[in-house]
Scaffold this motif. Structure first.
Motif, PDB file in Angstrom:
ATOM      1  N   LYS A 236      47.917  47.914  46.201  1.00  0.00           N
ATOM      2  CA  LYS A 236      46.713  47.477  46.674  1.00  0.00           C
ATOM      3  C   LYS A 236      45.372  47.887  46.146  1.00  0.00           C
ATOM      4  CE  LYS A 236      48.537  46.642  51.539  1.00  0.00           C
ATOM      5  NZ  LYS A 236      48.307  46.790  52.849  1.00  0.00           N
ATOM      6  N   VAL A 237      44.842  47.162  45.684  1.00  0.00           N
ATOM      7  CA  VAL A 237      43.381  47.718  44.972  1.00  0.00           C
ATOM      8  C   VAL A 237      42.220  47.115  45.739  1.00  0.00           C
ATOM      9  CG1 VAL A 237      42.360  47.406  42.596  1.00  0.00           C
ATOM     10  CG2 VAL A 237      44.796  47.421  42.715  1.00  0.00           C
ATOM     11  N   LYS A 238      41.284  47.957  45.714  1.00  0.00           N
ATOM     12  CA  LYS A 238      39.893  47.605  46.226  1.00  0.00           C
ATOM     13  C   LYS A 238      39.151  46.912  45.460  1.00  0.00           C
ATOM     14  CE  LYS A 238      39.496  51.274  50.127  1.00  0.00           C
ATOM     15  NZ  LYS A 238      38.771  52.273  50.527  1.00  0.00           N
ATOM     16  N   VAL A 239      38.561  45.911  45.728  1.00  0.00           N
ATOM     17  CA  VAL A 239      37.620  44.851  44.849  1.00  0.00           C
ATOM     18  C   VAL A 239      36.511  44.657  45.537  1.00  0.00           C
ATOM     19  CG1 VAL A 239      37.381  42.682  43.821  1.00  0.00           C
ATOM     20  CG2 VAL A 239      39.699  43.650  43.989  1.00  0.00           C
ATOM     21  N   LEU A 240      35.256  45.205  44.918  1.00  0.00           N
ATOM     22  CA  LEU A 240      33.877  45.048  45.553  1.00  0.00           C
ATOM     23  C   LEU A 240      33.360  43.527  45.481  1.00  0.00           C
ATOM     24  CD1 LEU A 240      31.517  46.410  46.645  1.00  0.00           C
ATOM     25  CD2 LEU A 240      30.579  46.840  44.353  1.00  0.00           C
ATOM     26  N   THR A 241      33.041  42.882  46.666  1.00  0.00           N
ATOM     27  CA  THR A 241      32.601  41.681  46.603  1.00  0.00           C
ATOM     28  C   THR A 241      31.317  41.473  47.278  1.00  0.00           C
ATOM     29  OG1 THR A 241      33.642  41.024  48.748  1.00  0.00           O
ATOM     30  CG2 THR A 241      35.018  40.748  46.949  1.00  0.00           C
ATOM     31  N   GLY A 244      31.264  43.063  50.737  1.00  0.00           N
ATOM     32  CA  GLY A 244      32.056  44.337  50.764  1.00  0.00           C
ATOM     33  C   GLY A 244      33.416  44.348  50.189  1.00  0.00           C
ATOM     34  N   ASN A 245      34.079  45.641  50.409  1.00  0.00           N
ATOM     35  CA  ASN A 245      35.015  45.936  49.864  1.00  0.00           C
ATOM     36  C   ASN A 245      36.531  44.980  50.279  1.00  0.00           C
ATOM     37  OD1 ASN A 245      34.223  47.847  48.032  1.00  0.00           O
ATOM     38  ND2 ASN A 245      34.272  49.525  49.424  1.00  0.00           N
ATOM     39  N   VAL A 246      37.075  44.444  49.504  1.00  0.00           N
ATOM     40  CA  VAL A 246      38.552  44.060  49.946  1.00  0.00           C
ATOM     41  C   VAL A 246      39.435  44.510  49.146  1.00  0.00           C
ATOM     42  CG1 VAL A 246      39.411  41.603  49.980  1.00  0.00           C
ATOM     43  CG2 VAL A 246      37.064  41.762  50.404  1.00  0.00           C
ATOM     44  N   ASN A 247      40.606  44.654  50.154  1.00  0.00           N
ATOM     45  CA  ASN A 247      41.812  45.255  49.520  1.00  0.00           C
ATOM     46  C   ASN A 247      42.676  43.865  49.011  1.00  0.00           C
ATOM     47  OD1 ASN A 247      41.602  48.113  50.197  1.00  0.00           O
ATOM     48  ND2 ASN A 247      42.388  47.582  52.158  1.00  0.00           N
ATOM     49  N   VAL A 248      43.014  43.947  47.905  1.00  0.00           N
ATOM     50  CA  VAL A 248      43.764  43.011  47.017  1.00  0.00           C
ATOM     51  C   VAL A 248      45.292  43.717  46.780  1.00  0.00           C
ATOM     52  CG1 VAL A 248      43.919  41.315  45.264  1.00  0.00           C
ATOM     53  CG2 VAL A 248      41.661  41.741  46.296  1.00  0.00           C
ATOM     54  N   THR A 249      46.084  42.875  46.919  1.00  0.00           N
ATOM     55  CA  THR A 249      47.618  43.093  46.436  1.00  0.00           C
ATOM     56  C   THR A 249      47.809  42.594  45.160  1.00  0.00           C
ATOM     57  OG1 THR A 249      48.413  43.236  48.686  1.00  0.00           O
ATOM     58  CG2 THR A 249      49.976  43.233  46.863  1.00  0.00           C
TER      59      THR A 249
END
Length: 275
Positions: A236-241, A244-249
């Motif tokens: 799981k990687v946090k992506v800044l959008t 806000g931050n979104v956890n992406v697998t």
């Protein structure tokens, strides 16, 4: 060289995956005319089509070496040592009835496992030296370990030794694939790429069926993607959008490369000889 004069014979251990690349030329030079036995370990993981060639590789002119497999070691090692020493007047001492044997080879080739195997067979005792799946488990020369009562035989475990300078990059990659060099020193991704190249070159396509590929390919990224999906290697990687931050697998490619290497070393990609 310090230990050699005290030993009556030497067991030189090499992996059947790399019967040529897995032998340190400096160790062979140090042996000279001293009786020694070349044991090819992990024969069950090597390509049976190349086993005869691998065995003959240990019988080059000028090398007094006898070759056996670890699977046959229970029947061959002890009598073979006694025969070699008995037929060598220089090292046959009538006043001494015990045999002291030095076990040498590159790192992680199975020297400690060989000693424990002989000990279990002839003395019915448990392991006397630590073993592991990575190089560097044996860090110093150990005391003599008894492995047989009749004849009285002792083996000396030693740390694995690599030459100070490898002949070429490909030899280094083969040693790394077989665990003689720590993975992180080379890089799992680089090793995985070379492994795919080596498998394709030898037409060993066991990875195609194991990972559900449509056909053989030379794209390591595609193979590692299938490995990650098959083995569930994700992160799981946090992506800044903008919200806000979104956890992406995402697929974990380094973990997939590690699994690819593990499958090769365990024989799950087929029986392969790299030399």
């Amino acid at each position: 060289q310090y230990l050699l004069p005290r030993q009556r014979t030497v067991t030189l251990l090499s992996s059947a995956h790399i019967p040529l690349s897995g032998r340190n030329p400096m160790l062979q030079e140090a042996l000279g005319i001293r009786p020694h036995i070349l044991v090819l370990n992990k024969m069950d993981l090597a390509d049976p089509r190349w086993q005869l060639v691998s065995t003959r590789a240990g019988l080059a002119p000028g090398h007094r070496a006898a070759v056996t497999a670890l699977l046959c070691v229970s029947l061959q090692i002890v009598p073979l040592v006694a025969k070699l020493v008995g037929n060598s007047p220089r090292y046959h001492r009538a006043e001494s009835t015990e045999y002291s044997i030095l076990v040498i080879g590159v790192p992680n080739v199975g020297k400690s496992s060989l000693i424990n195997s002989l000990r279990r067979l002839h003395l019915k005792k448990g392991k006397a030296t630590a073993v592991g799946g990575e190089p560097g488990i044996t860090k110093a020369v150990l005391t003599r370990i008894q492995v047989c009562e009749k004849p009285l035989m002792y083996l000396v475990d030693t740390p694995g030794v690599l030459p100070p300078k490898l002949g070429d990059v490909e030899t280094g990659m083969k040693l790394a694939l077989c665990g003689a060099i720590r993975d992180h020193l080379v890089g799992e991704d680089i090793m995985a790429d070379y492994l795919l190249y080596a498998l394709n070159k030898r037409q060993q396509f066991g990875y195609v069926q194991r990972y559900g590929l449509a056909e053989a390919c030379d794209d390591i990224e595609l193979v590692l993607r299938r490995v990650a999906l098959a083995q569930g290697r994700t992160q799981k990687v946090k992506v800044l959008t903008g919200t806000g931050n979104v956890n992406v697998t995402m697929l974990n490619y380094p973990a997939a490369a590690y699994e690819f290497l593990r499958d090769f070393r365990a024989g799950r990609l087929g029986r392969v000889t790299l030399d």
